[in-house]
Design a protein around this motif. Structure first.
Motif, PDB file in Angstrom:
ATOM      1  N   SER A  34       0.881  -0.941  -0.104  1.00 45.46           N
ATOM      2  CA  SER A  34       0.395   0.143  -0.312  1.00 45.46           C
ATOM      3  C   SER A  34       1.198   1.447   0.461  1.00 45.46           C
ATOM      4  O   SER A  34       0.463   2.583  -0.437  1.00 45.46           O
ATOM      5  CB  SER A  34      -0.677  -0.052   0.937  1.00 45.46           C
ATOM      6  OG  SER A  34      -0.423   0.498   2.124  1.00 45.46           O
ATOM      7  N   ASN A  70      -4.977   2.778   4.453  1.00 43.08           N
ATOM      8  CA  ASN A  70      -4.806   1.322   3.547  1.00 43.08           C
ATOM      9  C   ASN A  70      -5.999   0.641   4.464  1.00 43.08           C
ATOM     10  O   ASN A  70      -7.115   0.348   4.532  1.00 43.08           O
ATOM     11  CB  ASN A  70      -4.337   0.613   3.664  1.00 43.08           C
ATOM     12  CG  ASN A  70      -3.589  -0.421   5.188  1.00 43.08           C
ATOM     13  OD1 ASN A  70      -4.919   0.233   6.071  1.00 43.08           O
ATOM     14  ND2 ASN A  70      -1.695  -0.112   5.210  1.00 43.08           N
ATOM     15  N   GLU A  73      -5.430  15.441   1.451  1.00 42.36           N
ATOM     16  CA  GLU A  73      -5.396  14.763   0.397  1.00 42.36           C
ATOM     17  C   GLU A  73      -6.086  13.871  -0.505  1.00 42.36           C
ATOM     18  O   GLU A  73      -6.175  14.629  -1.396  1.00 42.36           O
ATOM     19  CB  GLU A  73      -7.350  14.236   1.318  1.00 42.36           C
ATOM     20  CG  GLU A  73      -7.433  14.038   2.638  1.00 42.36           C
ATOM     21  CD  GLU A  73      -9.174  14.524   3.219  1.00 42.36           C
ATOM     22  OE1 GLU A  73      -9.751  13.352   3.389  1.00 42.36           O
ATOM     23  OE2 GLU A  73     -10.041  15.540   3.317  1.00 42.36           O
ATOM     24  N   ASP A 102      -5.105  10.693  -4.007  1.00 42.29           N
ATOM     25  CA  ASP A 102      -5.289   9.274  -3.987  1.00 42.29           C
ATOM     26  C   ASP A 102      -3.614   8.470  -4.217  1.00 42.29           C
ATOM     27  O   ASP A 102      -2.631   9.064  -4.597  1.00 42.29           O
ATOM     28  CB  ASP A 102      -5.890   9.080  -5.539  1.00 42.29           C
ATOM     29  CG  ASP A 102      -6.346   7.389  -5.715  1.00 42.29           C
ATOM     30  OD1 ASP A 102      -4.738   6.722  -5.262  1.00 42.29           O
ATOM     31  OD2 ASP A 102      -5.988   7.211  -6.298  1.00 42.29           O
ATOM     32  N   HIS A 132      -2.033   6.126  -5.109  1.00 40.22           N
ATOM     33  CA  HIS A 132      -1.920   4.976  -5.955  1.00 40.22           C
ATOM     34  C   HIS A 132      -1.505   5.894  -7.329  1.00 40.22           C
ATOM     35  O   HIS A 132      -1.237   5.514  -8.038  1.00 40.22           O
ATOM     36  CB  HIS A 132      -2.773   3.793  -5.908  1.00 40.22           C
ATOM     37  CG  HIS A 132      -2.958   2.782  -4.900  1.00 40.22           C
ATOM     38  ND1 HIS A 132      -1.634   2.561  -4.416  1.00 40.22           N
ATOM     39  CD2 HIS A 132      -3.611   2.546  -3.790  1.00 40.22           C
ATOM     40  CE1 HIS A 132      -2.047   1.427  -3.083  1.00 40.22           C
ATOM     41  NE2 HIS A 132      -3.621   1.784  -2.511  1.00 40.22           N
ATOM     42  N   ASP A 133      -1.423   7.481  -6.922  1.00 43.99           N
ATOM     43  CA  ASP A 133      -1.317   8.214  -7.900  1.00 43.99           C
ATOM     44  C   ASP A 133      -0.605   8.789  -7.605  1.00 43.99           C
ATOM     45  O   ASP A 133      -0.455  10.124  -7.356  1.00 43.99           O
ATOM     46  CB  ASP A 133      -2.465   9.360  -8.308  1.00 43.99           C
ATOM     47  CG  ASP A 133      -2.346   9.904  -9.594  1.00 43.99           C
ATOM     48  OD1 ASP A 133      -2.048  10.175 -10.079  1.00 43.99           O
ATOM     49  OD2 ASP A 133      -3.530  10.406  -9.930  1.00 43.99           O
ATOM     50  N   GLN A 157      -0.582  13.016  -7.839  1.00 42.05           N
ATOM     51  CA  GLN A 157      -1.721  13.661  -7.171  1.00 42.05           C
ATOM     52  C   GLN A 157      -0.338  13.231  -5.390  1.00 42.05           C
ATOM     53  O   GLN A 157      -0.327  14.496  -5.011  1.00 42.05           O
ATOM     54  CB  GLN A 157      -2.402  12.455  -6.422  1.00 42.05           C
ATOM     55  CG  GLN A 157      -3.438  12.679  -7.594  1.00 42.05           C
ATOM     56  CD  GLN A 157      -5.222  12.445  -6.817  1.00 42.05           C
ATOM     57  OE1 GLN A 157      -5.069  12.157  -5.620  1.00 42.05           O
ATOM     58  NE2 GLN A 157      -5.764  11.437  -7.517  1.00 42.05           N
ATOM     59  N   ALA A 209      -2.911   9.616   2.375  1.00 49.90           N
ATOM     60  CA  ALA A 209      -3.468   9.520   1.453  1.00 49.90           C
ATOM     61  C   ALA A 209      -3.767   7.979   1.230  1.00 49.90           C
ATOM     62  O   ALA A 209      -3.991   6.832   2.005  1.00 49.90           O
ATOM     63  CB  ALA A 209      -1.587   8.607   1.011  1.00 49.90           C
ATOM     64  N   ASP A 210      -4.943   8.104   0.551  1.00 47.49           N
ATOM     65  CA  ASP A 210      -5.930   6.508   0.730  1.00 47.49           C
ATOM     66  C   ASP A 210      -5.575   5.057  -0.378  1.00 47.49           C
ATOM     67  O   ASP A 210      -5.377   6.016  -1.713  1.00 47.49           O
ATOM     68  CB  ASP A 210      -6.938   7.387  -0.185  1.00 47.49           C
ATOM     69  CG  ASP A 210      -8.375   6.267  -0.248  1.00 47.49           C
ATOM     70  OD1 ASP A 210      -8.366   5.457   0.922  1.00 47.49           O
ATOM     71  OD2 ASP A 210      -9.165   6.336  -1.082  1.00 47.49           O
ATOM     72  N   THR A 211      -5.297   4.572   0.348  1.00 47.59           N
ATOM     73  CA  THR A 211      -3.984   3.296  -0.125  1.00 47.59           C
ATOM     74  C   THR A 211      -5.610   1.858  -0.155  1.00 47.59           C
ATOM     75  O   THR A 211      -6.673   1.805   0.630  1.00 47.59           O
ATOM     76  CB  THR A 211      -3.091   3.367   0.073  1.00 47.59           C
ATOM     77  OG1 THR A 211      -3.487   3.447   1.427  1.00 47.59           O
ATOM     78  CG2 THR A 211      -1.925   4.225   0.037  1.00 47.59           C
ATOM     79  N   LYS A 244      -2.082  -3.656  -2.646  1.00 55.77           N
ATOM     80  CA  LYS A 244      -2.241  -3.306  -3.843  1.00 55.77           C
ATOM     81  C   LYS A 244      -1.249  -3.939  -5.031  1.00 55.77           C
ATOM     82  O   LYS A 244      -0.084  -4.036  -4.499  1.00 55.77           O
ATOM     83  CB  LYS A 244      -2.120  -1.847  -3.666  1.00 55.77           C
ATOM     84  CG  LYS A 244      -1.837  -0.990  -5.632  1.00 55.77           C
ATOM     85  CD  LYS A 244      -3.396  -0.852  -5.574  1.00 55.77           C
ATOM     86  CE  LYS A 244      -3.649  -0.329  -6.895  1.00 55.77           C
ATOM     87  NZ  LYS A 244      -4.990   0.280  -7.057  1.00 55.77           N
TER      88      LYS A 244
END
Lengths: 263, 322
Positions: free
Chosen positions: A26, A168, A198, A200, A202-203, A206, A225-227, A231
């Motif tokens: 993640s 995560n 805030e 993403d 995995h980007d 960003q 970080a939204d994970t 992943k």
């Protein structure tokens, strides 16, 4: 590079027979962004005064940390397979003084942000412009010391401190919100006087933008970080079973094949 | 006898260090006026950081500063400094070998009225068990001053404990202080009284009491508990062949234990430990408490006589226990 790092994570933990692949996967884009784009550092001169500092507060994801350090050139990539072996510089959790690039021993959760605060204060005392990055887990936000450090960072207006929270949503026992709810995390950090960004997780774009944006902001910054835990490997994604165990032989094959097929 | 508070001298030493060295940084957790780090805070406000009532964060922050080349002193009361943040000291200071000096005040039962919650009787034990940690317990204010300077020159993690009350000044400015080196305060041949902290002064009183009864006691100031000066200890024991330890600390894990560990593996001499017998303290005046818990010159003298008795019986071939 992210795919390469993920492959290392699967291989290293498989070789070691244990470790924490889920959280490593993640954090992959975050680590790649930091070590290959954001941070000012020189693997040939790991004690350079002006280097940006990195603290891995979620020390259990040492595999992704070691993979990033090795791929950056701090030590030979072949050494990754010594993870967790007797006599290795790659301890199960990062150990200061053994491996170049490791700035602090971590592993007992909830302590890294305090260390990062101390480093940010030191930069100010010395009139140096380095920044301090700290990667935190979401589960460890349940630990009170983070909030003590959060107070200190805003009290002392640590503009040079950036924390990245790998959100995560899973911890050892299951969902963070079922184990001990954390939300609303962004509001909490704002209330503690931090800039909250805030993204993403995995980007890469960003993540890079947020790191750049935080540079011009006053006060400490928290990048949430939204994970997805695990992943990149379908059967590991959102599976807290892979928090603290590695792949079996078959799982390793499947994981590597999947990673190979990904773009 | 002249008395002085160790923490006052510690405060003065910090200021002297701060003046001489730019790398000295001091942290405190809302107790600066008690620990006397306030002296440094007034003199060098830029290098003093108040962290609030957040000792765990204080230790982590200290580690971060040390990782960037600072020599850091972090102070608070001993119960908090060693108990509340033991894991932070272990993970962030001792394990990575950070150059942080954890300096505590308000050790022992002589804290007085605050009671057991504030009387650290386990701090030496907690710090002594930690790898990489140097543990110092100065006998008086003068030694606390010298130990503060010495720690700044000693690279690596250190713990130093001090009391709250004024203690008799039993060492002079010219006396040598070295980390890891015990000092023989009075030579003798009948019994070694190995003491630390303010118990060294009481051990000297005990030696005077013993002298009236014809017993010639040796008094050793064990101002560093780790590394233990086993050389001085062995020399003293070779002369006296029995030992009493005296500390304002639990008899478990502190000086008494350190000496017992050494004896068990190296020497066959009798030992008695004067200290708090595995209990918490309570409120009272320092004097009342020192008496109630047996931390007196009289009790040290009595223990010395008893241990001498054990020595004689053993030598004649009798079993001490039936």
């Amino acid at each position: 590079m992210c795919r390469n790092i993920r492959r290392h994570v699967i291989e290293m933990t498989y070789e070691a027979g244990s470790g924490h692949p889920g959280g490593s996967l993640s954090s992959t884009e975050i680590m790649v962004s930091l070590f290959f784009q954001v941070m000012r550092h020189d693997p040939q001169n790991p004690k350079w005064d002006l280097r940006d500092r990195f603290i891995l507060s979620k020390g259990h994801v040492a595999p992704v940390y070691y993979a990033a350090l090795a791929e950056s050139g701090y030590f030979p990539v072949e050494e990754l397979k010594t993870l967790r072996k007797l006599g290795s510089r790659l301890q199960g959790h990062p150990a200061y003084g053994k491996l170049p690039g490791v700035e602090m021993s971590t592993g007992s959760l909830g302590q890294g942000l305090s260390v990062a605060c101390g480093m940010a204060l030191a930069a100010r005392l010395d009139g140096l412009d380095y920044r301090v990055f700290c990667l935190c887990g979401d589960g460890e936000m349940q630990s009170g010391q983070n909030w003590e450090a959060g107070m200190l960072a805003s009290h002392y207006k640590l503009d040079n401190l950036v924390a990245i929270l790998d959100r995560n949503r899973l911890q050892s026992s299951g969902l963070t919100e079922e184990t001990m709810s954390l939300e609303p995390l962004a509001d909490k950090w704002r209330a503690f006087g931090w800039n909250v960004l805030e993204v993403d997780g995995h980007d890469v774009r960003q993540i890079l933008n947020a790191c750049e944006l935080s540079r011009s902001m006053k006060g400490p910054s928290m990048i949430i970080a939204d994970t997805v835990k695990g992943k990149g490997v379908s059967f590991m994604e959102n599976n807290c079973g892979f928090h603290g165990r590695c792949c079996t032989c078959d799982e390793r094959e499947k994981a590597l094949t999947e990673l190979e097929a990904r773009q | 006898m002249t008395t002085a508070a160790q923490r006052s001298y510690f405060g003065k030493a910090l200021v002297e260090l701060g003046r001489a060295r730019q790398d000295i940084v001091v942290l405190d957790a809302d107790l600066a006026t008690s620990t006397k780090t306030s002296d440094f805070a007034s003199a060098f406000p830029d290098r003093f950081f108040e962290v609030g009532i957040a000792e765990q964060n204080m230790i982590g922050t200290a580690a971060g500063l040390a990782a960037c080349g600072k020599t850091v002193f972090a102070s608070t009361f001993a119960v908090f400094a060693t108990g509340r943040c033991w894991d932070q000291i272990r993970q962030s200071i001792a394990y990575p070998g950070m150059n942080v000096k954890v300096v505590s005040t308000h050790c022992g039962i002589s804290v007085g009225g605050d009671g057991a919650s504030h009387q650290a009787l386990e701090d030496l034990s907690l710090m002594r068990t930690m790898p990489n940690m140097t543990v110092i317990s100065p006998a008086d204010a003068e030694e606390a001053f010298k130990a503060t300077l010495a720690m700044a020159d000693w690279h690596g993690p250190c713990y130093m404990r001090m009391g709250r009350a004024d203690f008799p000044l039993i060492t002079g400015k010219e006396d040598e202080f070295q980390i890891g080196k015990a000092n023989i305060m009075k030579e003798g041949k009948d019994v070694s009284i190995v003491a630390t902290g303010q118990m060294v002064a009481l051990a000297l009183d005990a030696a005077r009491i013993l002298k009236e009864g014809g017993v010639n006691a040796e008094v050793v100031n064990m101002s560093t508990l780790k590394p233990l000066d086993t050389e001085t200890l062995a020399d003293s024991l070779a002369r006296t062949r029995c030992v009493v330890t005296a500390e304002e600390h639990s008899i478990i894990g502190g000086l008494g234990s350190a000496v017992a560990e050494y004896l068990a593996e190296n020497e066959n001499y009798p030992l008695l430990r004067v200290g708090v017998k595995d209990s918490f303290g309570e409120s009272g005046t320092p004097d009342e408490l020192m008496h109630k818990y047996g931390l007196t010159a009289e009790n040290i003298a009595l223990s010395a006589k008893m241990v001498i008795g054990k020595k004689t019986k053993k030598r004649k071939g009798f079993l001490w226990r039936k």
